[in-house]
Design a protein around this motif. Sequence first.
Motif, PDB file in Angstrom:
ATOM      1  N   MET A 114       0.841  -1.188   0.000  1.00 44.84           N
ATOM      2  CA  MET A 114       0.000   0.000   0.000  1.00 44.84           C
ATOM      3  C   MET A 114       0.879   1.242   0.000  1.00 44.84           C
ATOM      4  SD  MET A 114      -2.908  -1.081   2.829  1.00 44.84           S
ATOM      5  CE  MET A 114      -4.191  -0.038   2.166  1.00 44.84           C
ATOM      6  N   LYS A 115       0.315   2.318  -0.502  1.00 46.12           N
ATOM      7  CA  LYS A 115       1.013   3.603  -0.461  1.00 46.12           C
ATOM      8  C   LYS A 115       0.148   4.602   0.291  1.00 46.12           C
ATOM      9  CE  LYS A 115       3.394   7.055  -3.283  1.00 46.12           C
ATOM     10  NZ  LYS A 115       3.824   7.433  -4.652  1.00 46.12           N
ATOM     11  N   HIS A 116       0.770   5.313   1.229  1.00 48.85           N
ATOM     12  CA  HIS A 116       0.070   6.253   2.093  1.00 48.85           C
ATOM     13  C   HIS A 116       0.488   7.685   1.757  1.00 48.85           C
ATOM     14  CE1 HIS A 116      -0.955   3.055   5.191  1.00 48.85           C
ATOM     15  NE2 HIS A 116      -0.023   2.457   4.456  1.00 48.85           N
ATOM     16  N   ALA A 117      -0.479   8.564   1.586  1.00 41.67           N
ATOM     17  CA  ALA A 117      -0.220  10.004   1.525  1.00 41.67           C
ATOM     18  C   ALA A 117      -0.576  10.561   2.890  1.00 41.67           C
ATOM     19  CB  ALA A 117      -1.058  10.667   0.448  1.00 41.67           C
ATOM     20  N   ILE A 118       0.415  11.049   3.615  1.00 44.36           N
ATOM     21  CA  ILE A 118       0.204  11.551   4.969  1.00 44.36           C
ATOM     22  C   ILE A 118       0.239  13.071   4.911  1.00 44.36           C
ATOM     23  CG2 ILE A 118       1.089  11.529   7.333  1.00 44.36           C
ATOM     24  CD1 ILE A 118       2.443   8.799   6.548  1.00 44.36           C
ATOM     25  N   VAL A 119      -0.927  13.670   5.088  1.00 47.34           N
ATOM     26  CA  VAL A 119      -1.092  15.113   4.939  1.00 47.34           C
ATOM     27  C   VAL A 119      -1.125  15.731   6.326  1.00 47.34           C
ATOM     28  CG1 VAL A 119      -2.507  16.951   3.938  1.00 47.34           C
ATOM     29  CG2 VAL A 119      -2.441  14.679   2.845  1.00 47.34           C
ATOM     30  N   VAL A 120      -0.102  16.519   6.638  1.00 43.39           N
ATOM     31  CA  VAL A 120       0.030  17.063   7.994  1.00 43.39           C
ATOM     32  C   VAL A 120      -0.095  18.583   7.965  1.00 43.39           C
ATOM     33  CG1 VAL A 120       2.563  17.003   7.815  1.00 43.39           C
ATOM     34  CG2 VAL A 120       1.494  17.154  10.060  1.00 43.39           C
TER      35      VAL A 120
END
Length: 201
Positions: free
Chosen positions: A1-7
Amino acid sequence: MKHAIVVAHPNPDSLTCAIAQAYAEEARAMGHDSVVRDLYRMGFDPCLKAEEIPGPAGARFGDDVAAERKQIADCDVFGFVYPLWFNAPPAILKGYVDRVFSLGFGYEPALHGTDPLLSGRHLISFTTSGAPEAWVRDTGALNALTAVFDSHVAAVCGMTLVEHIHNGGIVPGITAEAAGEILKGVRAAVRRCFGAGSGLL
């Protein structure tokens, strides 16, 4: 899986940013890919432009939106990491959703209204607040936020809402030990939600 972590936090040394980093590290430790989108350090412009509002001629998005969509287009999971300000996401994150997850990326027009474009993807949120966690939950503030932000964004875009993990009582002077326990909880949540036994792989 690929995660886009928007902080979304203006202080790079904040617990919020540490949570995003812990999330990214744990995902990578499980063999997943992750990309951190640090909105303040990116200088992301959250202001929706007039031409980006869908109309008879469609919508025209700037180069910044096109570039951001390209960065996260192949992600399976979108993770939002942010503090609660007035029991809501920071304006920069709301603007990110308004501009990036809108027409042409999150959904497309249809005869009945809109059709989702992110079906099969997942949404997870990690939030913090200065208010005690029990207060945020008992007053209904967290449920309200989840309904109008998490659940709505997920539904419009066709994503599955995985979980919303909240930590309250985050105040200046929080001890390193307390912060460490929160980060351990973040890592555990990532494993629980996206590990081999989660059913999402």
